[in-house]
Design a protein around this motif. Structure first.
Motif, mmCIF file in Angstrom:
data_model
loop_
_atom_site.group_PDB
_atom_site.id
_atom_site.type_symbol
_atom_site.label_atom_id
_atom_site.label_comp_id
_atom_site.label_asym_id
_atom_site.label_seq_id
_atom_site.Cartn_x
_atom_site.Cartn_y
_atom_site.Cartn_z
ATOM 1 N N GLN A 222 0.734 -1.253 0.024
ATOM 2 C CA GLN A 222 -0.085 -0.034 -0.091
ATOM 3 C C GLN A 222 0.959 1.307 0.118
ATOM 4 O O GLN A 222 0.588 2.096 -0.648
ATOM 5 N N ARG A 223 1.759 1.397 0.804
ATOM 6 C CA ARG A 223 2.853 2.362 0.781
ATOM 7 C C ARG A 223 3.284 2.588 -0.380
ATOM 8 O O ARG A 223 3.627 3.808 -1.120
ATOM 9 N N ARG A 224 3.897 1.502 -1.206
ATOM 10 C CA ARG A 224 4.724 1.570 -2.344
ATOM 11 C C ARG A 224 3.711 2.283 -3.572
ATOM 12 O O ARG A 224 4.036 3.027 -4.352
ATOM 13 N N ARG A 225 2.439 1.643 -3.432
ATOM 14 C CA ARG A 225 1.371 2.113 -4.524
ATOM 15 C C ARG A 225 1.147 3.396 -4.380
ATOM 16 O O ARG A 225 0.732 4.143 -5.252
ATOM 17 N N ASN A 226 0.907 3.954 -2.945
ATOM 18 C CA ASN A 226 0.676 5.387 -2.822
ATOM 19 C C ASN A 226 1.804 6.060 -3.296
ATOM 20 O O ASN A 226 1.405 7.296 -3.978
ATOM 21 N N MET A 227 3.105 5.818 -3.390
ATOM 22 C CA MET A 227 4.267 6.350 -3.687
ATOM 23 C C MET A 227 4.118 6.591 -5.199
ATOM 24 O O MET A 227 4.467 7.646 -5.811
ATOM 25 N N LEU A 228 3.863 5.337 -5.855
ATOM 26 C CA LEU A 228 3.712 5.474 -7.356
ATOM 27 C C LEU A 228 2.683 6.547 -7.902
ATOM 28 O O LEU A 228 3.013 7.279 -8.609
ATOM 29 N N GLY B 63 5.462 3.869 -16.473
ATOM 30 C CA GLY B 63 6.442 2.875 -16.820
ATOM 31 C C GLY B 63 7.855 3.390 -16.382
ATOM 32 O O GLY B 63 8.819 2.257 -15.997
ATOM 33 N N PHE B 64 8.253 4.674 -16.151
ATOM 34 C CA PHE B 64 9.445 4.997 -16.157
ATOM 35 C C PHE B 64 9.725 4.559 -14.380
ATOM 36 O O PHE B 64 10.790 4.472 -13.997
ATOM 37 N N VAL B 65 8.915 5.216 -13.892
ATOM 38 C CA VAL B 65 9.148 4.995 -12.005
ATOM 39 C C VAL B 65 8.941 3.576 -11.743
ATOM 40 O O VAL B 65 9.817 3.345 -10.806
ATOM 41 N N THR B 66 8.165 2.666 -12.664
ATOM 42 C CA THR B 66 8.205 1.221 -12.260
ATOM 43 C C THR B 66 9.668 0.834 -12.863
ATOM 44 O O THR B 66 10.139 -0.069 -11.967
ATOM 45 N N ALA B 67 10.397 1.100 -13.814
ATOM 46 C CA ALA B 67 11.966 0.727 -14.087
ATOM 47 C C ALA B 67 12.754 1.266 -13.086
ATOM 48 O O ALA B 67 13.665 0.582 -12.839
ATOM 49 N N LEU B 68 12.420 2.407 -12.691
ATOM 50 C CA LEU B 68 13.609 2.984 -11.551
ATOM 51 C C LEU B 68 13.567 2.183 -10.279
ATOM 52 O O LEU B 68 14.654 1.725 -9.744
#
Length: 688
Positions: free
Chosen positions: A82-88, A133-138
């Motif tokens: 949840q924390r990670r998805r909120n950050m995304l 996509g960019f943040v996912t790759a990062l």
């Protein structure tokens, strides 16, 4: 471990003299084990409108679907997710807002108009898509550098003993495939499984939906040879042909579950082009045993095997950049991940209880049987409270890319229709919001093409209205446009740079032709991707229109061999598109030469579509690049044994090593571009 190819003679019925269905059914009698019937009953879909109406009316989801995935206290991994998805979400929204602000600054100060509002809206949505996509790759780069304590890794269970009760079926659904290459890969997988000690734990099932009679005879002969070969090792290999081929691959797998699912605790699902090492299969079993709440665990298969420029470019991109996206997806999703339909392990009992697929009601191309079944099955498994994990670091899992762009687009057409169809299920009761998002992003991956085209069209319309002259008076125009270009190019190119940097940081550049070969290969792949992007955009736009209008869809497997693509085939498929691009560019030049220059990056690749696709589909050109040390991957420079055996099983000579590869590690593509005959009990059957 050496596997003997000698065993006692099998009792194999003679080949039928008349090639008809009744004779072939008798011919394949006894190829499958005794039935142990089980139930797998689909639950009808409520439907999008009815689901939304129920939510607005405050109606609870029906019993078993009452948000099973969300009940009870959150586990540690769920809180982290949840924390990670909120950050995304925050990062994507901030990026899109900044890009929209820069675009608004470039607009004329006096008259925004509906067209300019549409332009800003489309660009904001599309930039958010690119930013995600960019943040996912990062984040994937971060995970691959530092690890992820919340993720699932094969290293956590390496060497653990496996209970004898963890009976596992390795199933390969096939339909009108090239028999020699399919059974070569399956034989290599079976051999590796025996060598890893999995013969007594696993059984192999070839599940055929083949309609072509000579191909079915070839399948039967190849299976008979495979069964005889592994009989002494204890690994049982079965073959089943379905007379009633309903619901495509999902129906094939469901038919297996109803017949023999109760015999096994797990099933590892393979595609016709899959190859997996025995340690990879047993690693999935160990992970399942260690995670009693896991319903599906998906490996991240590595693409390898063909020599064409297109395939080798895709293989290189997947090995260098694609793994960042795989690790990044695991970072956001954790136990609520994707299932891609193959090279994965499934807990059979909950799969049978909860993952049967009812047809989608209605008419047209987005109704009927579920086409892209894997995303839906993952969503149903999670709805029932079971976890779905992606394990991107599991070695020994391989698949094959289409040999040329036409074959890729042929596959994309059915994927497009399937993903758009899945979007109709996004409001079904009880689905977890992450899987609702996956169904939405699956559709968006194809809808983005017509949205980009609409964005370009709006820009052309504004140009023709004289908007470029009005913008010239805006003093903030130059820095704003420079910022937009920098941000967009950075989002697209930085993942490639990070992939190259990661290879060097992990001291693996020798597996990619050295630092110079690695960098040059990355630049070549980026160039090919840029040239192919307009063609993909145009094709995906046509696919979306076809799916929405209900045009007929031909369901056909892509070719498994790197055969030369004929100029006539490319011309028939792409000639009209090139002509349309030429007319559009000519009209733009007549209207305004500046606009023609603005459209050139999109139209020129379309003008060159036919030679580009033909040349990139040439195996000899791909082999020439390999000799130069370009687009190399570890599977070519230092191929694992299971891939070497897959090549040897096809009966083909080993190619000479590349100049960039160690002499002791010859290049062994998985599926070569040579047609061979099936060597099995009985006469060989030529295919193609």
């Amino acid at each position: 471990m050496t596997i003997s190819t000698r065993s006692k003679p099998m009792t194999t019925p003679p080949m039928p003299q008349r090639l008809n269905h009744a004779a072939l059914r008798r011919y394949t009698h006894g190829a499958a084990p005794p039935l142990l019937r089980g139930s797998m009953t689909p639950v009808p879909w409520r439907g999008f409108v009815a689901s939304v109406r129920a939510v607005l009316g405050g109606q609870a989801a029906p019993g078993a679907f009452a948000g099973a995935a969300d009940t009870g206290p959150l586990q540690v991994w769920q809180e982290a997710a949840q924390r990670r998805r909120n950050m995304l979400l925050v990062l994507v929204l901030l990026s899109a807002l900044l890009a929209a602000t820069l675009l608004v600054v470039t607009q004329p100060l006096d008259a925004p108009g509906l067209a300019r509002i549409a332009q800003v809206g489309l660009f904001t949505l599309l930039f958010a898509w690119v930013a995600a996509g960019f943040v996912t790759a990062l984040m994937g780069y971060r995970v691959l550098r530092r690890g992820d304590v919340r993720g699932l890794s094969h290293a956590q269970v390496a060497g653990q003993a496996i209970s004898a009760e963890a009976r596992t079926a390795v199933i390969m659904p096939i339909c009108n495939e090239h028999v020699p290459t399919v059974f070569a890969g399956l034989a290599a997988t079976a051999e590796s499984l025996v060598a890893a000690g999995g013969a007594r734990l696993c059984e192999v099932y070839v599940l055929s939906d083949t309609s072509d009679v000579p191909t079915r005879i070839a399948e039967r002969q190849a299976w008979a040879a495979l069964r005889e070969r592994f009989e002494a090792s204890g690994l049982r290999v079965h073959y089943r042909w379905r007379l009633r081929r309903t619901h495509r691959k999902a129906g094939n797998v469901a038919d297996f579950c109803r017949r023999w699912g109760r015999k096994h605790r797990y099933m590892v699902v393979l595609d016709a082009d899959s190859v997996m090492s025995g340690e990879s299969i047993l690693g999935l079993v160990r992970l399942m045993e260690s995670q009693p709440q896991a319903g599906i665990i998906q490996s991240a298969p590595v693409a390898c095997g063909l020599d064409t420029v297109h395939a080798r470019s895709q293989q290189f991109a997947g090995r260098v950049t694609g793994r960042l996206f795989g690790a990044g997806m695991q970072y956001w999703q954790l136990g609520e991940s994707h299932y891609w339909g193959h090279n994965a392990i499934i807990r059979i009992e909950p799969f049978m209880q909860h993952c049967a697929l009812a047809p989608v009601k209605g008419r047209g191309g987005l109704s009927g049987d579920i086409l892209s079944h894997d995303f839906v099955e993952a969503a149903l498994m999670r709805r029932a409270g079971w976890q779905v994990w992606l394990v991107p670091d599991l070695p020994g899992s391989y698949e094959q890319q289409p040999p040329h762009l036409l074959a890729e687009l042929q596959r994309d057409r059915r994927w497009c229709q399937g993903n758009l169809q899945n979007a109709r299920l996004i409001a079904e009761p009880g689905l977890h919001r992450v899987h609702r998002a996956m169904l939405g992003t699956g559709a968006m991956s194809y809808l983005s093409a017509p949205l980009w085209l609409a964005f370009v069209g709006v820009g052309v319309g504004l140009w023709l209205e004289g908007g470029h002259a009005l913008q010239a008076a805006n003093p903030l125009l130059a820095p704003a446009i420079a910022g937009l270009w920098a941000a967009t190019l950075g989002m697209l190119l930085l993942p490639r740079a990070l992939g190259v940097a990661l290879v060097i940081q992990q001291n693996q550049q020798h597996l990619y032709g050295g630092i110079s070969g690695l960098v040059l290969s990355a630049l070549l792949e980026a160039l090919l991707s840029a040239l192919q992007a307009p063609l993909r955009m145009a094709a995906h736009t046509l696919f979306v229109l076809g799916a929405l209008t209900g045009l007929n869809l031909q369901w056909k497997s892509p070719p498994r061999q790197a055969e030369r693509l004929a100029w006539t085939d490319a011309g028939r498929s792409l000639g009209a598109l090139s002509l349309l691009a030429a007319l559009a560019l000519a009209a733009a030049f007549v209207a305004n030469p500046g606009m023609a220059l603005w459209l050139a990056p999109m139209t020129l690749p379309l003008l060159l579509a036919v030679p580009l696709v033909v040349w990139c589909g040439r195996p000899e050109l791909g082999r020439g690049l390999r000799r130069l040390g370009l687009l190399l991957t570890p599977e070519e420079v230092a191929p694992p044994r299971v891939l070497q055996r897959a090549w040897a099983e096809a009966g083909l000579p080993l190619p000479a090593p590349t100049d960039a590869a160690p002499a002791k590690a010859p290049v062994l593509p998985l599926r070569p571009g040579v047609r061979t005959s099936v060597r099995a009990a009985g006469p060989a059957v030529k295919l193609g």
